[in-house]
Design a protein around this motif. Structure first.
Motif, mmCIF file in Angstrom:
data_model
loop_
_atom_site.group_PDB
_atom_site.id
_atom_site.type_symbol
_atom_site.label_atom_id
_atom_site.label_comp_id
_atom_site.label_asym_id
_atom_site.label_seq_id
_atom_site.Cartn_x
_atom_site.Cartn_y
_atom_site.Cartn_z
ATOM 1 N N ILE A 1 0.839 -1.205 0.000
ATOM 2 C CA ILE A 1 0.000 0.000 0.000
ATOM 3 C C ILE A 1 0.870 1.250 0.000
ATOM 4 O O ILE A 1 0.651 2.185 -0.779
ATOM 5 N N LEU A 2 1.889 1.277 0.855
ATOM 6 C CA LEU A 2 2.758 2.445 0.922
ATOM 7 C C LEU A 2 3.502 2.647 -0.388
ATOM 8 O O LEU A 2 3.682 3.780 -0.852
ATOM 9 N N ASP A 3 3.921 1.553 -1.011
ATOM 10 C CA ASP A 3 4.602 1.660 -2.299
ATOM 11 C C ASP A 3 3.673 2.277 -3.343
ATOM 12 O O ASP A 3 4.069 3.153 -4.125
ATOM 13 N N MET A 4 2.424 1.813 -3.354
ATOM 14 C CA MET A 4 1.454 2.318 -4.332
ATOM 15 C C MET A 4 1.152 3.798 -4.124
ATOM 16 O O MET A 4 1.010 4.564 -5.088
ATOM 17 N N THR A 5 1.077 4.223 -2.861
ATOM 18 C CA THR A 5 0.642 5.599 -2.578
ATOM 19 C C THR A 5 1.776 6.608 -2.608
ATOM 20 O O THR A 5 1.510 7.807 -2.568
ATOM 21 N N THR A 6 3.004 6.153 -2.679
ATOM 22 C CA THR A 6 4.126 7.095 -2.630
ATOM 23 C C THR A 6 4.939 7.145 -3.919
ATOM 24 O O THR A 6 5.620 8.133 -4.180
ATOM 25 N N ARG A 7 4.876 6.103 -4.749
ATOM 26 C CA ARG A 7 5.727 6.091 -5.947
ATOM 27 C C ARG A 7 5.035 6.665 -7.175
ATOM 28 O O ARG A 7 5.624 6.782 -8.241
ATOM 29 N N GLY A 8 3.738 7.018 -7.083
ATOM 30 C CA GLY A 8 3.057 7.581 -8.234
ATOM 31 C C GLY A 8 2.459 6.538 -9.137
ATOM 32 O O GLY A 8 2.712 6.522 -10.343
ATOM 33 N N SER A 9 1.653 5.656 -8.581
ATOM 34 C CA SER A 9 1.073 4.560 -9.353
ATOM 35 C C SER A 9 -0.155 5.022 -10.132
ATOM 36 O O SER A 9 -0.887 5.911 -9.707
ATOM 37 N N ALA A 10 -0.368 4.389 -11.305
ATOM 38 C CA ALA A 10 -1.568 4.646 -12.108
ATOM 39 C C ALA A 10 -2.337 3.345 -12.333
ATOM 40 O O ALA A 10 -3.079 3.227 -13.299
ATOM 41 N N SER A 11 -2.191 2.391 -11.430
ATOM 42 C CA SER A 11 -2.893 1.118 -11.552
ATOM 43 C C SER A 11 -4.379 1.302 -11.250
ATOM 44 O O SER A 11 -4.807 2.338 -10.742
ATOM 45 N N HIS A 12 -5.168 0.273 -11.561
ATOM 46 C CA HIS A 12 -6.593 0.326 -11.221
ATOM 47 C C HIS A 12 -6.777 0.492 -9.712
ATOM 48 O O HIS A 12 -7.635 1.250 -9.255
ATOM 49 N N SER A 13 -5.970 -0.237 -8.929
ATOM 50 C CA SER A 13 -6.090 -0.144 -7.473
ATOM 51 C C SER A 13 -5.769 1.265 -6.984
ATOM 52 O O SER A 13 -6.425 1.783 -6.075
ATOM 53 N N ALA A 14 -4.755 1.882 -7.585
ATOM 54 C CA ALA A 14 -4.387 3.247 -7.189
ATOM 55 C C ALA A 14 -5.524 4.215 -7.509
ATOM 56 O O ALA A 14 -5.867 5.094 -6.699
ATOM 57 N N TRP A 15 -6.131 4.051 -8.688
ATOM 58 C CA TRP A 15 -7.240 4.935 -9.085
ATOM 59 C C TRP A 15 -8.424 4.754 -8.145
ATOM 60 O O TRP A 15 -9.051 5.724 -7.723
#
Length: 630
Positions: A160-174
């Motif tokens: 979760i922290l990786d997704m929210t801090t590295r600038g993800s554009a995945s479906h989960s991030a959206w």
């Protein structure tokens, strides 16, 4: 103010909001130790609701994290744009523009506008891969904190922290980005409110499931297809896409129904008055129906006033029984042609038809505009260059406003973008004599380097929206010089304290450091107008202006149930003047004395507390609560 919120946020759990609702509505289902009695809850609802154990739900990485973000309070403050807000056309405006993260904006708005917004329209990032969407947030959680707060393992917390801090554009991030915002939006909607969400195929399926999860499947109204392009594109690999979707959900579907759309001149032109009927224009419609739907009484030979007999065509019956038909003939509601020999037809009078048409789910560009029209509208306002790439046409937004309600309600757009919503509201108010108000929220992200927006002098996205509103208002005033419509807006910026300030606030102990903080003049550091604006919204007064009172030279700010004391130097004379006002003025009864804690020494707070107690012994028997905020 900020310190208290930070302390509360440390204790927040993902299910905080849901538990709050349950405690308010089903207090008997909570045991003395705070645990929830599920069996009793099922007993409470079993008479009206079937309890099932089967079903499905939308799951994605970050869902519990998103719920927690919705439950956290905002640590930002509302900074008024004093120059903008002091302009004559803006000072009393009911329209609001917030610059800042819409997650913070929604949390501020909930404190004053919960369950009171009739219409929400949003045009969120579509996550196409080329629209610039990446998810980043500024919440500095550690892996250990997420493990404890979300009750998950370290591996999931790290993902979760990786997704929210590295600038993800995945479906989960959206989904993680949009979920808390829609949760808050739902709580802003009135019981008869509605939300319209623009989207394309990239996330439409996920958005539908997300909205089912938040608003409830039973509150899904429809999916609108908007024809956004007027010509096909041939240079494509598969299909030439010419539409977007607009998902429509009601807060409570049984309490919201779309308004009828105005009848067109073309529709009304079909009604004429060939026989000068005093009831006005009419249209001839078939007097027969399919025989399979008829009863025996609908099969007969119909005799016209001139004696001519009319028999039924094969497979048809008369629309009405013979007695009813004869009555209609006597009332001149049946047309037999100018010479009386034509096949009978029923006269449908324009005055008797529904004065409006039901909206269909396919919206053609001829009726609501297309993307090029949106760009042309911006070009007309910004001849030096179009500063926004994907503006919606105002006709699209006006259709949404016309469907949402009648003529006096609040509209929220928390992805404000090019501010099409604001211009559409102003147009509706002027041209259809409505009294709509808008609230727009737009993050103050910098425009792209080298973009048309930068070339035309804009630095941030919110600047574009505000300038579009000003130019559109000027154009409307020129076209309608007599209008009394509200064409102004008040502007506020959502501002977060610096880390150095937060560290000092976290370390502050009112029993130990009060005198020191008074000397540091923390009111000036935050700004008096900022503190007032933030607290008035927090206390359910929205963006209203308080009455300024003078107590022996000490200023206080009065708003219905609250009196705000912000400044340093509350003298004994001022305190006495305040108490005398309470005792002698029958219209002055604020139950809450709100203090900006950093402006008062320990001794001043103690003296005020002692003096206020005497109000309980007066004829008014007042119980005044002192609320010291930090």
């Amino acid at each position: 103010m900020v310190k208290e919120i930070r302390q509360r946020n440390e204790q927040v759990k993902p299910n905080e909001r849901g538990l709050r609702v349950l405690r308010e509505n089903f207090p008997g289902c909570f045991r003395a130790d705070g645990t929830f009695d599920l069996v009793r809850f099922q007993e409470e609802i079993k008479e009206t609701t079937d309890v099932v154990s089967e079903g499905y739900e939308l799951k994605f990485l970050g869902k519990e994290y998103a719920k927690m973000l919705a439950a956290l309070d905002t640590e930002t403050v509302l900074v008024p744009d004093e120059e903008q807000n002091a302009q004559p056309e803006n000072a009393a405006s009911g329209n609001i523009y917030l610059s800042g993260d819409n997650l913070d904006g929604l949390k501020h708005l909930l404190k004053s506008y919960a369950h009171s917004v009739k219409c929400i329209y949003i045009d969120p990032p579509y996550n196409t891969g080329s629209d610039g969407f990446v998810y980043n947030d500024t919440f500095a959680f550690t892996t250990a904190e997420l493990v404890q707060k979300l009750d998950i393992d370290e591996e999931e917390a790290a993902r979760i922290l990786d997704m929210t801090t590295r600038g993800s554009a995945s479906h989960s991030a959206w989904l993680t980005f949009l979920y808390p915002r829609l949760m808050l939006a739902r709580d802003l909607l009135s019981e008869d409110g509605v939300i319209f969400i623009s989207i394309d195929d990239n996330e439409q399926a996920n958005l539908k499931l997300l909205c089912d999860d938040i608003f409830g499947e039973n509150n899904f109204v429809d999916t609108v297809i908007w024809q956004k392009k007027y010509s096909p594109q041939n240079a494509v690999e598969w299909f030439s896409e010419n539409h977007d979707f607009i998902l429509v959900y009601a807060r409570q579907k049984e309490k919201w129904h779309p308004q009828l759309l105005p009848r067109t001149e073309e529709m009304n032109a079909r009604y004429r008055n060939l026989d000068n009927d005093p009831r006005g224009p009419w249209k001839a419609v078939d007097a027969t129906a399919q025989a399979g739907h008829g009863t025996a009484s609908q099969f007969y030979v119909l005799k016209a006033p001139n004696g001519k007999e009319h028999t039924l065509p094969s497979g048809r019956c008369w629309l009405y029984t013979q007695p009813v038909m004869q009555k209609m003939i006597a009332e001149q509601r049946v047309w037999f042609g100018e010479d009386g020999n034509n096949v009978p037809a029923i006269k449908r009078f324009l005055s008797e038809v529904k004065q409006g048409i039901a909206c269909q789910t396919i919206w053609r560009y001829e009726d609501v505009g297309h993307t090029q029209e949106g760009k042309k509208e911006l070009k007309a306002l910004f001849p030096e260059g179009i500063p926004f790439e994907t503006p919606k046409p105002t006709r699209l937004l006006r259709r949404i406003l016309q469907l949402s309600g009648e003529d006096d309600f609040t509209v929220l757009d928390f992805f404000g973008g090019s501010a099409t919503t604001a211009e559409a509201v102003m147009q509706e108010n002027i041209e259809n004599d409505k009294h709509l108000r808008y609230i727009l929220v737009q993050i103050a992200d910098r425009v792209e380097a080298g973009s048309e927006a930068e070339k035309t002098g804009f630095h941030t996205l919110d600047e574009i929206g505000r300038e579009r509103i000003r130019r559109a208002a000027e154009k409307l005033r020129a076209a309608h010089p007599e209008t009394q419509a509200d064409l102004g807006f008040r502007h506020y910026t959502l501002s977060a304290a610096s880390q150095d300030t937060l560290d000092k606030l976290d370390a502050f102990d009112p029993t130990r450091d009060a005198d020191m903080f008074v000397k540091d003049n923390w009111l000036a550091k935050f700004g008096k107008e900022t503190v007032l604006a933030t607290w008035l919204v927090r206390d359910h007064y929205g963006f209203a202006k308080p009455e300024v009172l003078d107590f022996a030279g000490y200023p206080a700010y009065f708003m219905q149930h609250h009196l705000y004391l912000l400044d340093e130097g509350l003298s004994e004379e001022a305190m006495e003047a305040l108490l005398v006002r309470y005792e002698t003025d029958g219209t002055f009864n604020p139950e809450n004395l709100v203090l900006f804690g950093y402006s008062f020494t320990f001794d001043e707070r103690a003296s005020l507390d002692i003096n206020v107690r005497r109000l309980k012994d007066t004829g008014k028997s007042l119980a005044v609560h002192i609320d010291v905020r930090y």
